[in-house]
Design a protein around this motif. Structure first.
Motif, short mmCIF file in Angstrom:
data_model
loop_
_atom_site.label_atom_id
_atom_site.label_comp_id
_atom_site.label_asym_id
_atom_site.label_seq_id
_atom_site.Cartn_x
_atom_site.Cartn_y
_atom_site.Cartn_z
N ASN A 1 0.81 -1.22 0.00
CA ASN A 1 0.00 0.00 0.00
C ASN A 1 0.85 1.27 0.00
O ASN A 1 0.35 2.35 0.34
N ARG B 1 -5.50 8.07 -2.69
CA ARG B 1 -6.19 7.32 -1.63
C ARG B 1 -7.32 8.22 -1.12
O ARG B 1 -7.08 9.21 -0.43
N HIS C 1 -11.50 4.49 -0.25
CA HIS C 1 -10.46 3.47 -0.27
C HIS C 1 -10.74 2.40 0.79
O HIS C 1 -10.97 2.69 1.95
N LEU D 1 -8.98 -1.24 2.13
CA LEU D 1 -7.77 -2.05 2.03
C LEU D 1 -8.09 -3.52 1.86
O LEU D 1 -8.94 -4.07 2.56
N GLU E 1 -3.81 -4.99 5.42
CA GLU E 1 -3.13 -3.90 6.11
C GLU E 1 -1.64 -4.20 6.17
O GLU E 1 -1.23 -5.33 6.41
N HIS F 1 2.67 0.47 5.60
CA HIS F 1 2.38 1.71 4.87
C HIS F 1 0.98 2.22 5.19
O HIS F 1 0.78 3.42 5.40
N SER F 2 0.01 1.31 5.22
CA SER F 2 -1.36 1.73 5.52
C SER F 2 -1.49 2.17 6.97
O SER F 2 -2.27 3.07 7.29
N ARG F 3 -0.71 1.57 7.87
CA ARG F 3 -0.75 2.00 9.27
C ARG F 3 -0.12 3.39 9.42
O ARG F 3 -0.57 4.21 10.22
N GLY G 1 -7.10 -0.26 -3.85
CA GLY G 1 -5.68 0.03 -3.95
C GLY G 1 -4.96 -0.92 -4.89
O GLY G 1 -3.75 -1.13 -4.77
#
Length: 273
Positions: free
Chosen positions: A99, A114, A118, A120, A123, A126-128, A259
């Motif tokens: 991500n 994003r 969006h 996911l 996870e 990057h997403s965190r 994504g």
């Protein structure tokens, strides 16, 4: 005879050399001209570093000190700090970037965003790091001989996710053009499977149904004389036929919400009676 005296003149040519703008100075201008419309936002630049002695196709993205955070939002500064502290992988053709939107833009050569839509698939770190923030990443190119060369990624991060970042993209795209640089459109990589073969091309998010069919028939020549449908699997696993501009936009929106780096489609040929 009259005598003539000749005056000798020393002619001096003055050449004024204008310094060639550096990439750093150009990006500074882009950041300075960008209009945040009084909203909190962060701009930062990832430089694309390549090894001239390596045979690998790709680059290392290095986050530079070029940044702009006019409201000094602390949450955005914390995000930037995490980016500076992390070690990022070499971005090659087959690299799994997850991500990481800047990495995806470098890998595909296409801008992506994003938005509030969006969702996911999975996870990762990057997403965190980005959390609930919105994001736009667009590649920056310079003319290099007969082609273009990727020099970096401009990343825009906002405290809240927007409905769309197309207007922000168009604003940055215009400023880059004025500065002599280039970027690509916002779009998706399309992979189409037919008769045991796969083709790949890129479509902008603004593409029409006819644009999709034109790209397909350009590559699968036999389809020019056949009646066929282009289909894809939606988020619920149902195979859907793309038969209108609206269908295509829904397909593109679903891909962006997940994504996904590309959209896989299939050709279904109608059999004659």
């Amino acid at each position: 005879m009259e005598a003539y005296s000749h005056n000798l003149f020393n002619i001096q040519a003055v050449i004024i050399l204008h310094p060639v703008p550096t990439m750093e100075s150009i990006i500074r201008v882009v950041f300075r001209k960008f209009n945040f419309h009084k909203e909190s936002g962060l701009l930062q630049f990832w430089a694309c570093n390549t090894d001239p002695h390596s045979e690998e196709i790709g680059c290392n993205l290095v986050l530079t000190y070029l940044t702009c955070n006019p409201t000094q939002d602390q949450g955005l500064e914390d995000y930037r700090k995490r980016c500076l502290e992390k070690q990022y992988p070499f971005v090659g053709i087959g690299t799994s970037v997850g991500n990481w939107l800047a990495g995806r833009a470098a890998q595909t050569g296409i801008a992506d965003h994003r938005t509030k839509h969006h969702v996911l698939d999975h996870e990762d770190q990057h997403s965190r790091d980005i959390g609930a923030r919105g994001q736009l990443a667009l590649p920056v190119f310079i003319n290099k001989g007969a082609g273009v060369k990727l020099v970096g990624i401009i990343e825009l991060v906002t405290t809240e996710r927007k409905e769309s970042y197309i207007q922000d993209f168009e604003q940055i795209h215009g400023i880059l053009q004025d500065a002599g640089l280039q970027s690509t459109y916002m779009g998706k990589t399309i992979k189409v499977v037919h008769d045991g073969h796969m083709i790949k091309f890129k479509l902008p998010l603004s593409a029409k149904f006819t644009d999709l069919h034109t790209e397909v028939t350009m590559r699968f020549i036999k389809l020019q004389h056949q009646i066929y449908r282009v289909e894809y699997y939606n988020t619920e696993g149902i195979r859907i036929s793309i038969s209108s501009d609206e269908n295509l936009q829904i397909c593109m929106a679903e891909s962006s919400s997940r994504g996904a780096k590309f959209i896989k489609m299939f050709v279904s040929v109608e059999q004659g009676e």
